[in-house]
Design a protein around this motif. Structure first.
Motif, mmCIF file in Angstrom:
data_model
loop_
_atom_site.group_PDB
_atom_site.id
_atom_site.type_symbol
_atom_site.label_atom_id
_atom_site.label_comp_id
_atom_site.label_asym_id
_atom_site.label_seq_id
_atom_site.Cartn_x
_atom_site.Cartn_y
_atom_site.Cartn_z
ATOM 1 N N ALA A 8 58.511 -98.227 9.489
ATOM 2 C CA ALA A 8 59.776 -98.126 8.755
ATOM 3 C C ALA A 8 60.784 -99.129 9.293
ATOM 4 N N ALA A 9 60.287 -100.181 9.949
ATOM 5 C CA ALA A 9 61.176 -101.142 10.607
ATOM 6 C C ALA A 9 62.051 -101.895 9.619
ATOM 7 N N SER A 10 61.570 -102.103 8.391
ATOM 8 C CA SER A 10 62.328 -102.924 7.449
ATOM 9 C C SER A 10 62.939 -102.125 6.318
ATOM 10 N N LEU A 11 62.966 -100.797 6.430
ATOM 11 C CA LEU A 11 63.494 -99.991 5.324
ATOM 12 C C LEU A 11 64.950 -100.326 5.041
ATOM 13 N N GLY A 12 65.257 -100.462 3.755
ATOM 14 C CA GLY A 12 66.603 -100.765 3.308
ATOM 15 C C GLY A 12 66.669 -100.683 1.796
ATOM 16 N N PRO A 13 67.754 -101.171 1.195
ATOM 17 C CA PRO A 13 67.911 -101.045 -0.250
ATOM 18 C C PRO A 13 66.811 -101.708 -1.061
ATOM 19 N N VAL A 65 55.778 -98.880 14.466
ATOM 20 C CA VAL A 65 56.382 -100.196 14.704
ATOM 21 C C VAL A 65 57.735 -99.993 15.375
ATOM 22 N N LEU A 66 57.949 -100.677 16.490
ATOM 23 C CA LEU A 66 59.164 -100.534 17.294
ATOM 24 C C LEU A 66 60.312 -101.401 16.803
ATOM 25 N N GLY A 67 60.016 -102.455 16.034
ATOM 26 C CA GLY A 67 61.036 -103.384 15.581
ATOM 27 C C GLY A 67 60.577 -104.824 15.820
ATOM 28 N N PRO A 68 61.452 -105.792 15.651
ATOM 29 C CA PRO A 68 62.858 -105.605 15.282
ATOM 30 C C PRO A 68 62.997 -105.171 13.825
ATOM 31 N N GLY A 69 64.164 -104.630 13.483
ATOM 32 C CA GLY A 69 64.341 -104.199 12.110
ATOM 33 C C GLY A 69 65.546 -103.314 11.918
ATOM 34 N N SER A 70 65.456 -102.500 10.890
ATOM 35 C CA SER A 70 66.545 -101.646 10.446
ATOM 36 C C SER A 70 66.900 -100.585 11.486
ATOM 37 N N PHE A 71 68.196 -100.451 11.784
ATOM 38 C CA PHE A 71 68.650 -99.435 12.739
ATOM 39 C C PHE A 71 68.220 -98.048 12.281
ATOM 40 N N THR A 72 68.504 -97.726 11.027
ATOM 41 C CA THR A 72 68.187 -96.395 10.510
ATOM 42 C C THR A 72 66.687 -96.173 10.415
ATOM 43 N N GLY A 73 65.960 -97.167 9.890
ATOM 44 C CA GLY A 73 64.520 -97.025 9.750
ATOM 45 C C GLY A 73 63.817 -96.823 11.077
ATOM 46 N N LEU A 74 64.230 -97.568 12.079
ATOM 47 C CA LEU A 74 63.605 -97.438 13.394
ATOM 48 C C LEU A 74 63.945 -96.106 14.045
ATOM 49 N N ARG A 75 65.206 -95.706 13.989
ATOM 50 C CA ARG A 75 65.598 -94.436 14.600
ATOM 51 C C ARG A 75 64.856 -93.264 13.960
ATOM 52 N N ALA A 76 64.760 -93.288 12.639
ATOM 53 C CA ALA A 76 64.115 -92.182 11.933
ATOM 54 C C ALA A 76 62.626 -92.125 12.231
ATOM 55 N N VAL A 187 57.041 -92.071 25.455
ATOM 56 C CA VAL A 187 58.072 -91.981 24.426
ATOM 57 C C VAL A 187 58.269 -93.380 23.833
ATOM 58 N N LEU A 188 58.636 -93.431 22.544
ATOM 59 C CA LEU A 188 58.900 -94.703 21.874
ATOM 60 C C LEU A 188 60.402 -94.895 21.706
ATOM 61 N N SER A 189 60.885 -96.095 22.014
ATOM 62 C CA SER A 189 62.293 -96.445 21.838
ATOM 63 C C SER A 189 62.400 -97.641 20.905
ATOM 64 N N PRO A 190 63.436 -97.685 20.065
ATOM 65 C CA PRO A 190 63.588 -98.816 19.148
ATOM 66 C C PRO A 190 63.798 -100.130 19.883
ATOM 67 N N LEU A 191 63.259 -101.192 19.330
ATOM 68 C CA LEU A 191 63.471 -102.531 19.862
ATOM 69 C C LEU A 191 64.635 -103.151 19.098
ATOM 70 N N TYR A 192 65.786 -103.222 19.734
ATOM 71 C CA TYR A 192 66.965 -103.815 19.112
ATOM 72 C C TYR A 192 67.213 -105.195 19.724
ATOM 73 N N ILE A 193 67.251 -106.209 18.880
ATOM 74 C CA ILE A 193 67.582 -107.555 19.352
ATOM 75 C C ILE A 193 69.092 -107.663 19.538
#
Length: 210
Positions: A8-13, A65-76, A187-193
């Motif tokens: 869900a790393a790239s989820l968006g509109p 998938v950890l990212g990089p990508g959407s803040f919301t998609g990765l957190r969810a 545990v998995l944590s989001p990869l934020y650039i």
């Protein structure tokens, strides 16, 4: 081995994500996630998939998938992956978007480019390091081979270099393959650039209601 795979790393509109189940390397069910509201459907998608497949004890392995990508998609997706792994006692693994592409034969040295907000891109080099900035300032060499949903932004139309060979997200089977090559995590944590834009209110959180 039963594996549940989330991307869900790239989820968006205008983007999509994936939830899939595998027995070994055989895909047994695959659901696409479409649009900005798809993150809210993630738990139900996973619940229905596990139920429909008759996996009473859940998956043996969860890959996300950890990212990089959407803040919301990765957190969810990563919160869900962590919770499912804890609840079912499943093994847990996380992969970057670039690592998924590099499982393909001949793509080991490709450079993964992800579109970001504010006309910026995230670049994942073959060694796993990252760069973020404007496409016009992207330090990709002319002889590079690019993959990923932001790759066309750094390769002007009508030019031969850098070469773009894939402009979408990774196939769900590639996510599985990258996960099988990874190590277990607790545990998995989001990869934020970039630092997440979400911030606490300036005056702190509101008090709990009476």
């Amino acid at each position: 081995m039963r594996s549940l795979v989330l991307n869900a790393a790239s989820l968006g509109p205008s983007s999509t994500g994936d939830v899939a189940a595998f027995n070994g390397r055989r895909l047994v069910q695959h659901d696409r996630l479409d649009g900005i509201g798809a993150t809210g459907a993630l738990p139900a998608k996973c619940r229905d998939m596990i139920r429909d497949l008759g996996w009473k004890n859940g998956p043996d392995l969860i890959i996300a998938v950890l990212g990089p990508g959407s803040f919301t998609g990765l957190r969810a997706s990563l919160s869900l992956a962590n919770g499912l792994a804890f609840g079912f006692g499943a093994r847990l693994r996380g992969v970057t978007t670039g690592a998924c592409f590099r499982t393909r034969l001949g793509w080991e040295n490709t450079i993964c480019v992800t579109q970001a907000r504010r006309d910026r891109v995230f670049v994942e080099w073959p060694d796993g390091s990252f760069w973020a900035g404007s496409p016009a300032e992207c330090p990709v060499p002319e002889e590079a081979i690019l993959v990923g949903p932001g790759s066309s932004a750094v390769s002007p139309p009508g030019t031969d270099h850098p070469q773009v060979i894939w402009t979408g997200g990774p196939d769900i089977a590639w996510v599985l393959e990258a996960g099988l090559l990874s190590d277990d995590r607790s545990v998995l944590s989001p990869l934020y650039i970039d630092a997440p834009e979400a911030k606490l209110p300036a005056r702190g959180l509101r008090p709990a209601p009476f």
